[in-house]
Design a protein around this motif. Structure first.
Motif: not given
Length: 254
Positions: A56-58, A222-227, A230-234
């Protein structure tokens, strides 16, 4: 010796309600019950709870954690090594953010517009200036681009910090709804999408529902926006996209 739900909650520094929720999901079912029917947790349960909290922390959604832990091939030792590596990466990212905050505090009193170098430090891995040329090519002819460029050129360091804090808070709220399993068509989630649309209008350019829907499309194409999301929450990029779509549809039906 078995522990009660309140003892486990204090030990793990989580709420009793959270433990009940984990039980309802099948994520952490206590091994026993007292004669009065109260939950009792054994050592094996605590080891599973540790895995739940690590994942969860990850940033893993609870549904994904359940799938991983219930996999018959799940290897605790291998999982711990992976978690250690990911946590070290996260710690490095947090240290970079601390340095960015220190740099911002150090020069806050200047009250002057931020340089591109300072913006890069503040936004970490997602640097707005990286997209300048592409943004100009795709939208430089639009009134929205001209309005955004006019507004942001006047922003001070404090302005950038406020708008980033506000945007991050909205993304965290959307991520929390995603983790809770709330559908993007839920009224509360659509309200958050509407707050995000108004945030764009307030800080950058008048953002109509159609334009906000288009922004959501970029989150998933756009993969950059997605990344970044998703870095905030998958899964957040797809979730925000669907919430923006639902909010726009709701506005049209009113």
């Amino acid at each position: 010796m078995a522990l009660t739900v309140s003892q486990v909650a204090r030990l793990a520094r989580i709420s009793i309600r959270t433990l009940h929720h984990y039980d309802e999901l099948g994520l952490l079912t206590p091994s026993g019950r007292s004669e009065a029917g109260y939950r009792l947790y054994a050592a094996e349960d605590l080891r599973r709870l540790q895995q739940v909290l690590f994942y969860k922390e990850l940033g893993f959604p609870l549904e994904e954690i359940l799938r991983v832990l219930n996999d018959p091939d799940f290897d605790v030792r291998a999982a711990l090594h992976t978690q250690r590596r990911l946590l070290l990466e996260k710690a490095g990212h947090l240290q970079a953010l601390v340095r960015a905050v220190d740099a911002a505090l150090d020069t806050l009193e200047r009250g002057t517009p931020m340089s591109q170098e300072e913006q890069a430090k503040m936004f970490g891995d997602f640097e707005p200036s990286t997209y300048d040329e592409e943004v100009r090519e795709r939208w430089g002819h639009t009134e929205a681009y001209r309005e955004s460029a006019k507004r942001t050129s006047r922003y001070t360091r404090e302005d950038w910090q406020r708008l980033k804090a506000e945007g991050d808070a909205l993304l965290r709220q959307l991520a929390a709804q995603l983790e809770a399993g709330t559908p993007p068509t839920d009224e509360g989630v659509m309200d958050l999408a509407e707050q995000h649309r108004q945030y764009i209008s307030r800080w950058f350019y008048p953002c109509a529902h159609a334009m906000h829907r288009g922004l959501g499309e970029m989150y998933v194409t756009d993969a950059r926006f997605t990344a970044s999301l998703d870095g905030v929450r998958p899964g957040l990029a797809r979730y925000a996209h669907e919430a923006f779509q639902a909010n726009a549809a709701r506005a049209l039906s009113q």
